[in-house]
Design a protein around this motif. Structure first.
Motif, PDB file in Angstrom:
ATOM      1  N   ALA A  58     -63.103   8.134  23.559  1.00 17.50           N
ATOM      2  CA  ALA A  58     -62.384   8.302  24.835  1.00 17.50           C
ATOM      3  C   ALA A  58     -62.179   7.237  26.030  1.00 17.50           C
ATOM      4  O   ALA A  58     -61.100   7.216  26.501  1.00 17.50           O
ATOM      5  N   HIS A  61     -59.408   5.279  24.482  1.00 18.82           N
ATOM      6  CA  HIS A  61     -57.949   5.835  24.982  1.00 18.82           C
ATOM      7  C   HIS A  61     -57.591   5.861  26.367  1.00 18.82           C
ATOM      8  O   HIS A  61     -56.534   5.655  26.565  1.00 18.82           O
ATOM      9  N   ARG A  75     -57.800  10.467  31.749  1.00 20.32           N
ATOM     10  CA  ARG A  75     -59.321  10.740  32.108  1.00 20.32           C
ATOM     11  C   ARG A  75     -59.314  12.365  32.525  1.00 20.32           C
ATOM     12  O   ARG A  75     -60.279  12.927  32.071  1.00 20.32           O
ATOM     13  N   LEU A  78     -59.133  14.802  29.735  1.00 24.04           N
ATOM     14  CA  LEU A  78     -60.218  14.763  28.926  1.00 24.04           C
ATOM     15  C   LEU A  78     -61.478  15.295  29.449  1.00 24.04           C
ATOM     16  O   LEU A  78     -62.245  16.014  28.616  1.00 24.04           O
ATOM     17  N   SER A  81     -61.386  18.729  28.346  1.00 28.02           N
ATOM     18  CA  SER A  81     -61.315  19.137  27.255  1.00 28.02           C
ATOM     19  C   SER A  81     -62.741  19.493  26.588  1.00 28.02           C
ATOM     20  O   SER A  81     -63.768  19.235  26.991  1.00 28.02           O
ATOM     21  N   LEU A  84     -64.112  15.782  22.440  1.00 23.13           N
ATOM     22  CA  LEU A  84     -63.434  14.338  22.198  1.00 23.13           C
ATOM     23  C   LEU A  84     -63.356  13.861  20.839  1.00 23.13           C
ATOM     24  O   LEU A  84     -63.626  12.637  20.443  1.00 23.13           O
ATOM     25  N   HIS A  88     -58.748  16.270  19.720  1.00 26.36           N
ATOM     26  CA  HIS A  88     -58.758  16.647  20.907  1.00 26.36           C
ATOM     27  C   HIS A  88     -58.133  15.274  21.798  1.00 26.36           C
ATOM     28  O   HIS A  88     -57.418  15.446  22.671  1.00 26.36           O
ATOM     29  N   LEU A  89     -58.474  14.191  21.321  1.00 26.36           N
ATOM     30  CA  LEU A  89     -57.731  12.997  21.849  1.00 26.36           C
ATOM     31  C   LEU A  89     -56.028  12.920  21.696  1.00 26.36           C
ATOM     32  O   LEU A  89     -55.486  12.599  22.592  1.00 26.36           O
ATOM     33  N   ALA A  92     -54.479  15.637  23.966  1.00 26.63           N
ATOM     34  CA  ALA A  92     -54.690  15.191  25.257  1.00 26.63           C
ATOM     35  C   ALA A  92     -53.575  14.282  25.379  1.00 26.63           C
ATOM     36  O   ALA A  92     -52.963  14.053  26.689  1.00 26.63           O
TER      37      ALA A  92
END
Length: 160
Positions: A58, A61, A75, A78, A81, A84, A88-89, A92
């Motif tokens: 994260a 990213h 940020r 996430l 979320s 991670l 998910h990344l 997002a």
């Protein structure tokens, strides 16, 4: 950043955070309040992923998205979320209008690695074992402190 009391009159704040740090959310709200109230503060956020591989991914990213101006938005997304993971990344990134493949490539670039290594080295230099952590002027703080304590540190640093 120039040092406290420099000709610029700017008081620097370095903020060390991990996306998985639940306490960091309150610290960020307090920092936002202080930055809105006090015009002589300048803050740099350091990704300090101490909660494992998901935090590192994260952080990479977020730093990659910062180059597009979307780092803080990513940020915040996430933080909401459920996880991670790469899925998910990707989701997002897409939700923020970013190209997930390009972002993932950038996240693994050498300059992102250097940014993380620099933040890690600075955090270790100050002895930070976790997050949240702050350096306000010359004062290092590990852990959350009430906003009135942060204001007192800011005032003390201005007078030093």
């Amino acid at each position: 950043f120039p040092g406290p009391g420099s000709a610029t009159g700017i008081l620097p704040i370095a903020y060390f955070t991990d996306i998985r740090c639940p306490i960091c959310r309150q610290v960020e709200r307090d920092l936002d309040t202080l930055l809105d109230e006090e015009r002589d503060l300048a803050m740099v956020t350091h990704e300090y992923p101490v909660f494992g591989a998901g935090s590192v991914a994260a952080a990479r990213h977020i730093l990659a998205a910062a180059g597009t101006g979307r780092g803080e938005a990513l940020r915040q997304r996430l933080r909401l979320s459920a996880g991670l993971t790469p899925v998910h990344l990707r989701r997002a990134a897409e939700a923020e209008g970013l190209d997930p493949e390009a972002l993932a490539r950038r996240a693994m670039s050498d300059d992102i690695t250097v940014q993380l290594q620099t933040s890690w080295a600075l955090g270790r230099l100050f002895g930070f074992a976790g997050t949240p952590a702050l350096v306000i002027g010359r004062t290092a703080i590990l852990g959350a402190r009430p906003i009135n304590v942060l204001r007192a540190v800011i005032d003390a640093e201005r007078q030093a």
